[in-house]
Scaffold this motif. Sequence first.
Motif, mmCIF file in Angstrom:
data_model
loop_
_atom_site.group_PDB
_atom_site.id
_atom_site.type_symbol
_atom_site.label_atom_id
_atom_site.label_comp_id
_atom_site.label_asym_id
_atom_site.label_seq_id
_atom_site.Cartn_x
_atom_site.Cartn_y
_atom_site.Cartn_z
ATOM 1 N N GLY A 245 24.803 47.858 2.389
ATOM 2 C CA GLY A 245 25.757 47.465 1.373
ATOM 3 C C GLY A 245 26.785 48.242 1.289
ATOM 4 O O GLY A 245 27.786 48.294 2.364
ATOM 5 N N LYS A 246 26.977 49.302 0.602
ATOM 6 C CA LYS A 246 28.140 50.320 0.419
ATOM 7 C C LYS A 246 28.272 51.288 1.238
ATOM 8 O O LYS A 246 29.486 51.961 1.332
ATOM 9 C CB LYS A 246 28.252 50.815 -0.932
ATOM 10 N N ASN A 247 27.206 51.778 1.779
ATOM 11 C CA ASN A 247 27.113 52.966 2.774
ATOM 12 C C ASN A 247 26.955 52.607 4.210
ATOM 13 O O ASN A 247 26.043 51.858 4.463
ATOM 14 C CB ASN A 247 26.000 53.953 2.192
ATOM 15 N N ILE A 248 27.749 53.414 4.893
ATOM 16 C CA ILE A 248 27.848 52.868 6.564
ATOM 17 C C ILE A 248 26.314 53.703 7.015
ATOM 18 O O ILE A 248 25.923 54.600 6.585
ATOM 19 C CB ILE A 248 28.830 53.288 7.131
ATOM 20 N N LYS B 151 24.240 37.885 5.420
ATOM 21 C CA LYS B 151 24.809 36.823 4.040
ATOM 22 C C LYS B 151 23.346 36.663 3.051
ATOM 23 O O LYS B 151 23.738 36.234 2.048
ATOM 24 C CB LYS B 151 25.039 35.630 4.684
ATOM 25 N N SER B 152 21.994 37.072 3.707
ATOM 26 C CA SER B 152 20.939 36.607 3.095
ATOM 27 C C SER B 152 20.269 37.778 2.318
ATOM 28 O O SER B 152 19.541 37.763 1.510
ATOM 29 C CB SER B 152 20.087 35.644 3.720
ATOM 30 N N HIS B 153 20.315 39.067 2.926
ATOM 31 C CA HIS B 153 19.463 40.081 2.580
ATOM 32 C C HIS B 153 20.411 40.646 1.274
ATOM 33 O O HIS B 153 21.266 40.927 1.437
ATOM 34 C CB HIS B 153 19.288 40.895 3.588
ATOM 35 N N ASP B 154 19.541 41.114 0.317
ATOM 36 C CA ASP B 154 19.946 41.779 -0.820
ATOM 37 C C ASP B 154 20.853 43.043 -0.656
ATOM 38 O O ASP B 154 21.915 43.212 -1.049
ATOM 39 C CB ASP B 154 18.841 42.040 -1.757
ATOM 40 N N LEU B 155 20.495 43.968 0.345
ATOM 41 C CA LEU B 155 21.180 45.074 0.765
ATOM 42 C C LEU B 155 22.450 44.674 1.364
ATOM 43 O O LEU B 155 23.630 44.998 1.012
ATOM 44 C CB LEU B 155 20.198 45.942 1.634
ATOM 45 N N SER B 156 22.346 43.643 2.125
ATOM 46 C CA SER B 156 23.625 43.518 2.961
ATOM 47 C C SER B 156 24.657 42.550 2.003
ATOM 48 O O SER B 156 26.134 42.541 2.442
ATOM 49 C CB SER B 156 23.419 42.570 4.284
ATOM 50 N N THR B 157 24.177 42.048 1.107
ATOM 51 C CA THR B 157 25.208 41.113 0.331
ATOM 52 C C THR B 157 25.818 42.204 -0.805
ATOM 53 O O THR B 157 26.704 41.656 -1.524
ATOM 54 C CB THR B 157 24.623 40.034 -0.532
ATOM 55 N N SER B 158 25.477 43.232 -1.002
ATOM 56 C CA SER B 158 25.972 44.255 -1.850
ATOM 57 C C SER B 158 27.293 45.092 -1.542
ATOM 58 O O SER B 158 27.588 45.899 -2.271
ATOM 59 C CB SER B 158 24.737 45.314 -2.385
ATOM 60 N N GLY B 159 27.584 44.737 -0.152
ATOM 61 C CA GLY B 159 28.718 45.716 0.214
ATOM 62 C C GLY B 159 29.010 45.076 1.638
ATOM 63 O O GLY B 159 28.277 44.178 2.285
ATOM 64 N N PRO B 160 30.087 45.882 2.331
ATOM 65 C CA PRO B 160 30.355 45.330 3.655
ATOM 66 C C PRO B 160 29.596 45.590 4.724
ATOM 67 O O PRO B 160 29.609 45.037 5.831
ATOM 68 C CB PRO B 160 31.836 45.960 3.754
ATOM 69 N N TYR B 161 28.643 46.833 4.737
ATOM 70 C CA TYR B 161 27.843 47.380 5.447
ATOM 71 C C TYR B 161 26.492 46.628 5.542
ATOM 72 O O TYR B 161 26.149 45.868 4.569
ATOM 73 C CB TYR B 161 27.880 48.883 5.683
ATOM 74 N N ILE B 162 25.783 46.924 6.657
ATOM 75 C CA ILE B 162 24.214 46.479 6.698
ATOM 76 C C ILE B 162 23.492 46.783 5.338
ATOM 77 O O ILE B 162 22.756 46.111 4.799
ATOM 78 C CB ILE B 162 23.580 47.062 7.750
ATOM 79 N N ARG C 196 20.146 62.137 10.685
ATOM 80 C CA ARG C 196 19.128 62.679 9.699
ATOM 81 C C ARG C 196 19.631 64.242 9.586
ATOM 82 O O ARG C 196 19.474 64.879 8.675
ATOM 83 C CB ARG C 196 17.645 62.816 10.461
ATOM 84 N N GLN C 197 20.233 64.698 10.804
ATOM 85 C CA GLN C 197 20.908 66.270 10.617
ATOM 86 C C GLN C 197 21.948 66.196 9.819
ATOM 87 O O GLN C 197 22.018 67.126 8.989
ATOM 88 C CB GLN C 197 21.180 66.687 11.943
ATOM 89 N N LEU C 198 22.725 65.211 9.747
ATOM 90 C CA LEU C 198 23.797 65.181 8.777
ATOM 91 C C LEU C 198 23.501 64.676 7.616
ATOM 92 O O LEU C 198 24.347 64.956 6.530
ATOM 93 C CB LEU C 198 24.829 64.207 9.364
ATOM 94 N N GLY C 199 22.332 64.044 7.186
ATOM 95 C CA GLY C 199 21.859 63.590 5.917
ATOM 96 C C GLY C 199 22.786 62.308 5.547
ATOM 97 O O GLY C 199 23.006 62.032 4.381
ATOM 98 N N ARG C 200 23.247 61.802 6.462
ATOM 99 C CA ARG C 200 24.176 60.511 6.192
ATOM 100 C C ARG C 200 23.815 59.384 7.566
ATOM 101 O O ARG C 200 23.029 59.589 8.359
ATOM 102 C CB ARG C 200 25.568 60.839 6.421
ATOM 103 N N TYR C 201 24.384 58.175 7.301
ATOM 104 C CA TYR C 201 24.220 57.265 8.242
ATOM 105 C C TYR C 201 22.914 56.470 8.424
ATOM 106 O O TYR C 201 22.496 55.976 9.553
ATOM 107 C CB TYR C 201 24.629 57.920 9.590
ATOM 108 N N ASP C 202 21.932 56.886 7.571
ATOM 109 C CA ASP C 202 20.412 56.486 7.846
ATOM 110 C C ASP C 202 19.896 55.893 6.822
ATOM 111 O O ASP C 202 18.727 55.636 6.677
ATOM 112 C CB ASP C 202 19.724 57.547 8.303
#
Length: 230
Positions: A173-176, A160-171, A97-103
């Motif tokens: 999708g595209k953002n770690i 393999k089944s969640h819409d977000l997780s199928t849109s990229g390599p991370y949980i 949250r402090q970094l505004g990333r990873y969340d």
Amino acid sequence: MPSTKRCLTESAANKAIGGVPTLHYFDFQSRGRGQVIRLLWEDAGIAYDDIRYSFEEYPEYKKSRVSEMNPTANIPVIELNGRILTQSYAILRHFARQLGRYDGSTEEEKYWADAMCDIVIDWRTLFVDAFFSDNQKEIYPKHCQTTRARYLQALETHLKSHDLSTSGPYIIGKNITYADMVLYQILHDENLTQDGRKGIKDYPRLVQLVDAVESRPNIKAFLQSDRYLG
């Protein structure tokens, strides 16, 4: 005596979190709940002081220094600008949250990252119980054949089944997110990321996530550095 080492150089990310944090954790190679905090800091380019306690000396420090910082006397513990931060997954979410990333950026992304993290927390608890069992030679192989296999299949199915997780390599999708690092770390600690991903060859979506995490420039540099201890 515990070993202390300054890792990386101060950056804009340090300014974002308010300084250079100090991590108190076991000298347990590059493994465990404390290691995932290092992984996030390395990826974000955060300089940090790394204090490592051997398992033999920790009971002495647990009674004194650590118990003064954390009433439960558990590590990891973070010191930052006079503040004490405890509970590894709360720490990860706090820095995200402090970094505004990873969340995640939407409520659905945040929920899905948290949910996947919670699955891994359940798995890690059972892994630790088995790995550090007094009868490890019997209990841990059973864990690998049953509990570990069940969690691997569950996580593979989710990815393999969640819409977000199928849109990229991370949980999401595209953002770690921090949850990708939590998942990566349990796979690493169960010795499944090594040896050409041999341990997860039957789980291609998990392989994709591991490859994506290890391909990130700062994490790749960390894994090739002397800060990474195996």
